[in-house]
Scaffold this motif. Structure first.
Motif, PDB file in Angstrom:
ATOM      1  N   ASN A  52      70.619  69.787  32.086  1.00  0.00           N
ATOM      2  CA  ASN A  52      71.284  68.480  32.263  1.00  0.00           C
ATOM      3  C   ASN A  52      70.830  67.469  31.222  1.00  0.00           C
ATOM      4  O   ASN A  52      71.101  66.279  31.358  1.00  0.00           O
ATOM      5  CB  ASN A  52      71.113  67.961  33.692  1.00  0.00           C
ATOM      6  CG  ASN A  52      69.720  67.405  33.952  1.00  0.00           C
ATOM      7  OD1 ASN A  52      68.797  67.629  33.175  1.00  0.00           O
ATOM      8  ND2 ASN A  52      69.582  66.691  35.059  1.00  0.00           N
ATOM      9  N   ASN A  77      75.939  60.682  30.644  1.00  0.00           N
ATOM     10  CA  ASN A  77      75.805  60.123  31.992  1.00  0.00           C
ATOM     11  C   ASN A  77      76.937  60.597  32.894  1.00  0.00           C
ATOM     12  O   ASN A  77      76.733  60.892  34.073  1.00  0.00           O
ATOM     13  CB  ASN A  77      75.786  58.593  31.935  1.00  0.00           C
ATOM     14  CG  ASN A  77      74.557  58.084  31.213  1.00  0.00           C
ATOM     15  OD1 ASN A  77      73.451  58.531  31.497  1.00  0.00           O
ATOM     16  ND2 ASN A  77      74.743  57.179  30.268  1.00  0.00           N
ATOM     17  N   LYS A  78      78.120  60.661  32.313  1.00  0.00           N
ATOM     18  CA  LYS A  78      79.263  61.123  33.076  1.00  0.00           C
ATOM     19  C   LYS A  78      79.107  62.596  33.443  1.00  0.00           C
ATOM     20  O   LYS A  78      79.383  63.010  34.568  1.00  0.00           O
ATOM     21  CB  LYS A  78      80.534  60.907  32.241  1.00  0.00           C
ATOM     22  CG  LYS A  78      81.785  60.905  33.059  1.00  0.00           C
ATOM     23  CD  LYS A  78      82.925  60.276  32.273  1.00  0.00           C
ATOM     24  CE  LYS A  78      84.216  60.375  33.069  1.00  0.00           C
ATOM     25  NZ  LYS A  78      85.378  59.983  32.268  1.00  0.00           N
ATOM     26  N   ARG A  80      76.355  64.245  33.834  1.00  0.00           N
ATOM     27  CA  ARG A  80      75.258  64.473  34.791  1.00  0.00           C
ATOM     28  C   ARG A  80      75.660  64.211  36.234  1.00  0.00           C
ATOM     29  O   ARG A  80      75.004  64.677  37.160  1.00  0.00           O
ATOM     30  CB  ARG A  80      74.068  63.572  34.451  1.00  0.00           C
ATOM     31  CG  ARG A  80      73.247  64.069  33.280  1.00  0.00           C
ATOM     32  CD  ARG A  80      71.908  63.349  33.275  1.00  0.00           C
ATOM     33  NE  ARG A  80      71.189  63.585  32.025  1.00  0.00           N
ATOM     34  CZ  ARG A  80      70.887  62.626  31.156  1.00  0.00           C
ATOM     35  NH1 ARG A  80      71.225  61.364  31.402  1.00  0.00           N
ATOM     36  NH2 ARG A  80      70.239  62.908  30.051  1.00  0.00           N
ATOM     37  N   ARG A  81      76.714  63.421  36.433  1.00  0.00           N
ATOM     38  CA  ARG A  81      77.149  63.108  37.795  1.00  0.00           C
ATOM     39  C   ARG A  81      77.306  64.343  38.639  1.00  0.00           C
ATOM     40  O   ARG A  81      77.039  64.337  39.833  1.00  0.00           O
ATOM     41  CB  ARG A  81      78.531  62.427  37.762  1.00  0.00           C
ATOM     42  CG  ARG A  81      78.514  61.052  37.215  1.00  0.00           C
ATOM     43  CD  ARG A  81      79.945  60.550  37.135  1.00  0.00           C
ATOM     44  NE  ARG A  81      79.942  59.285  36.422  1.00  0.00           N
ATOM     45  CZ  ARG A  81      81.020  58.570  36.191  1.00  0.00           C
ATOM     46  NH1 ARG A  81      82.198  58.997  36.603  1.00  0.00           N
ATOM     47  NH2 ARG A  81      80.931  57.433  35.553  1.00  0.00           N
ATOM     48  N   GLY A 105      73.913  56.120  44.330  1.00  0.00           N
ATOM     49  CA  GLY A 105      74.617  56.832  43.262  1.00  0.00           C
ATOM     50  C   GLY A 105      76.124  56.780  43.464  1.00  0.00           C
ATOM     51  O   GLY A 105      76.883  56.621  42.513  1.00  0.00           O
ATOM     52  N   LEU A 108      77.019  53.035  42.506  1.00  0.00           N
ATOM     53  CA  LEU A 108      76.813  52.611  41.115  1.00  0.00           C
ATOM     54  C   LEU A 108      77.427  53.561  40.098  1.00  0.00           C
ATOM     55  O   LEU A 108      77.816  53.143  39.015  1.00  0.00           O
ATOM     56  CB  LEU A 108      75.316  52.493  40.824  1.00  0.00           C
ATOM     57  CG  LEU A 108      74.590  51.340  41.495  1.00  0.00           C
ATOM     58  CD1 LEU A 108      73.132  51.333  41.071  1.00  0.00           C
ATOM     59  CD2 LEU A 108      75.245  50.026  41.121  1.00  0.00           C
ATOM     60  N   VAL A 109      77.466  54.832  40.437  1.00  0.00           N
ATOM     61  CA  VAL A 109      77.933  55.800  39.442  1.00  0.00           C
ATOM     62  C   VAL A 109      79.391  56.164  39.671  1.00  0.00           C
ATOM     63  O   VAL A 109      80.188  56.181  38.748  1.00  0.00           O
ATOM     64  CB  VAL A 109      77.045  57.061  39.463  1.00  0.00           C
ATOM     65  CG1 VAL A 109      77.560  58.087  38.477  1.00  0.00           C
ATOM     66  CG2 VAL A 109      75.601  56.696  39.146  1.00  0.00           C
ATOM     67  N   MET A 157      76.907  63.623  45.398  1.00  0.00           N
ATOM     68  CA  MET A 157      77.707  63.414  44.193  1.00  0.00           C
ATOM     69  C   MET A 157      78.728  64.533  43.975  1.00  0.00           C
ATOM     70  O   MET A 157      79.387  64.576  42.938  1.00  0.00           O
ATOM     71  CB  MET A 157      76.785  63.340  42.961  1.00  0.00           C
ATOM     72  CG  MET A 157      75.666  62.306  43.053  1.00  0.00           C
ATOM     73  SD  MET A 157      76.252  60.610  43.108  1.00  0.00           S
ATOM     74  CE  MET A 157      76.790  60.385  41.421  1.00  0.00           C
TER      75      MET A 157
END
Ligand SMILES: Nc1ncnc2c1ncn2[C@@H]1O[C@H](COP(=O)(O)OP(=O)(O)OP(=O)(O)O)[C@@H](O)[C@H]1O
Ligand SMILES: [Mg+2]
Lengths: 252, 225
Positions: A52, A77-78, A80-81, A105, A108-109, A157
């Motif tokens: 990752n 970052n996208k 890793r979601r 998460g 915020l994500v 997630m």
């Protein structure tokens, strides 16, 4: 032909003069449960983090779910979601209760509205059997409960794959079982999992493949049956013998 | 003159001075926070150049007496044509000084947070900025609170140096009363009681805040029981 969901191609990683990973290639298919074993300092955590990109390899390429993560143009970052990661030292957010550890998460994500995030977080807590601990802070949970919340946080997630870095090795023996149960359930539900663990009971029960690493290379890999019954290398036999002795007792 | 008649004259004066002392303390702490907190972030996350500036700032201001800093700003700057009113000079000098200390407290708090917190945030797909804002900073605030409370208390006392630049604070009022009535013991003891009460109240309020915002398991090693 079915594409592997995780593909590593010739991964090298060094810290200073120390070559930690010396050209690792690996293909993992959707739904596989891969267990990675090997002596301490061999680079198992480093390898898992290269997947990752928490650790960026010096060379080599990584694909997860069709996206090349080593491509400098990729939004890491996208990406890793949807790669769940469970740490040996848990790393729950210390200032948030169990529920908010999971919902943060989502909010915020993924941009989920707060009420939906809360609902989903509760659902994930239920999945790991901790819905009644929603309001407790990490400091108020046992080691096993903390790790289950951490797994729920990653699961919330909706990950395509889950990476586990020795999730039970920091736990008291009597707490290991509850975490392994959650992981086994996940494996049976078809989650793609890469687990660094020396819990051979777990490996026997759910692993589709065991990979033995030493000094930054894959020494040998195979199905649990093959690895336990008939390993190709003496070194593999020796190491499996050693960890069965060390970890065998509390894996039912 | 009996002590009681003296008090009748002195109390309103000292009260006025107290308000000024509180005003300087408050404004100074705010300036110190506004400078010190970003300075801590700059030192940890800001890279080489920003980090060096922040380090130089904290080391120079903590390495020299606050009185020297006040005199440079109040008496020294006019040489360059910058003449500041006594109040402004006090705010700037004490604010810069407090900023250096606050930077160190916040830096210590941020560094006490395990690197795993950032890794965990990133593993969920948070970018670094979001992780700093939502994961690191809230924990850092909570961890820095005890040290920050000390800074508040210490600032109340440090403000007394502004009597040297003729700001009418509690200390200045005491000095004036004592030279007018030639009773330094009565005056300064009374002033001391004023300081003690201010600090006592602040201490109670701050430890109440500390207690009500306590999060189980989130504390600096040294204060862990
Ligand atoms: N950030 C780092 N900086 C320098 N060296 C590192 C860093 N991370 C890991 N290493 C080194 O890389 C080597 C492999 O570490 P890694 O954590 O991957 O091993 P491991 O197989 O997971 O071991 P363990 O079973 O003890 O967890 C070790 O020698 C370690 O000291
Ligand atoms: Mg490791």
């Amino acid at each position: 032909m079915v594409e592997p969901i995780i593909r590593l191609d010739n991964i090298h990683k060094s810290y200073g003069k120390d070559d930690i990973l010396k050209g690792i290639s690996l293909e993992i298919m959707e739904g596989e449960v891969v267990v990675i074993i090997g002596p301490s300092g061999t680079g198992k955590s480093t390898l898992l983090r290269c997947i990752n990109q928490l650790t960026v390899p010096n060379s080599g390429r990584v694909w997860v779910d069709g996206v090349e993560l080593t491509d400098p143009k990729v939004d890491i970052n996208k990406a890793r979601r949807h790669i769940g990661f469970v740490f040996q030292d848990v790393n729950l957010f210390n200032h948030l209760n169990a529920l908010n550890n999971i919902s943060i998460g989502l909010k915020l994500v993924l941009g989920m509205p707060a009420p939906n995030a809360k609902e989903k977080a509760l659902l994930e807590l239920k999945r790991v059997g901790l819905e009644q601990k929603a309001d407790l802070y990490p400091g108020q949970l046992s080691g096993g409960q903390k790790q289950r919340v951490a797994i729920a946080r990653a699961l919330a997630m909706d990950p395509r794959v889950m990476l586990f870095d020795e999730p039970t090795s920091a736990l008291d023996p009597e707490l290991i079982g509850e975490v392994l149960e959650v992981m086994k359930k996940l494996a049976r539900e078809g989650m793609t999992m890469v687990c660094v663990t020396h819990e051979m009971g777990f490996a026997r029960e759910v692993a589709s493949r065991i990979i033995f690493m030493e000094h930054g290379v894959v020494v040998e890999e195979g199905s649990p049956e093959q690895m336990f019954a008939n390993p190709q290398f003496n070194r593999t036999r020796e190491f499996l013998g050693k960890i069965s002795e060390l970890y065998g007792k509390h894996t039912e | 003159m009996t002590y009681l008649t003296f008090l009748e004259i002195a109390l309103p004066e000292l009260w006025e001075g107290t308000l000024i002392t509180l005003q300087i303390t408050l404004i100074t702490l705010i300036i110190g926070f506004v400078i010190g907190f970003p300075a801590a972030l700059a030192r940890i996350y800001g890279g080489k150049a920003l980090g060096a500036i922040s380090t130089a700032y904290t080391e120079v201001l903590r390495g020299t007496p606050v009185l020297v800093q006040l005199f440079i700003i109040y008496y020294g700057l006019p040489q360059f044509g910058v003449t500041l009113p006594a109040f402004s000079a006090a705010y700037i000098a004490l604010g810069l000084n407090s900023g250096a200390y606050q930077a160190e407290y916040f830096r210590g708090a941020i560094q006490a947070i395990s690197s795993g917190q950032m890794l965990a945030a990133q593993s969920l797909g948070m970018n670094k900025l979001k992780a700093i804002i939502h994961i690191i900073i809230p924990q850092a605030f909570r961890l820095a609170l005890p040290a920050w409370a000390n800074e508040v208390v210490s600032m109340v006392k440090v403000t007394s140096i502004v009597y040297l630049t003729a700001v009418p604070d509690l200390m200045t009022k005491a000095k004036m009363l004592s030279s007018k009535y030639f009773n330094p013991i009565e005056t300064y003891l009374t002033a001391a009681v004023f300081y003690l009460v201010i600090i006592g109240i602040l201490t109670v309020v701050l430890s109440y805040i500390e207690k009500t915002t306590r999060i189980p398991g989130l504390e600096m090693e040294a204060e862990a029981r």
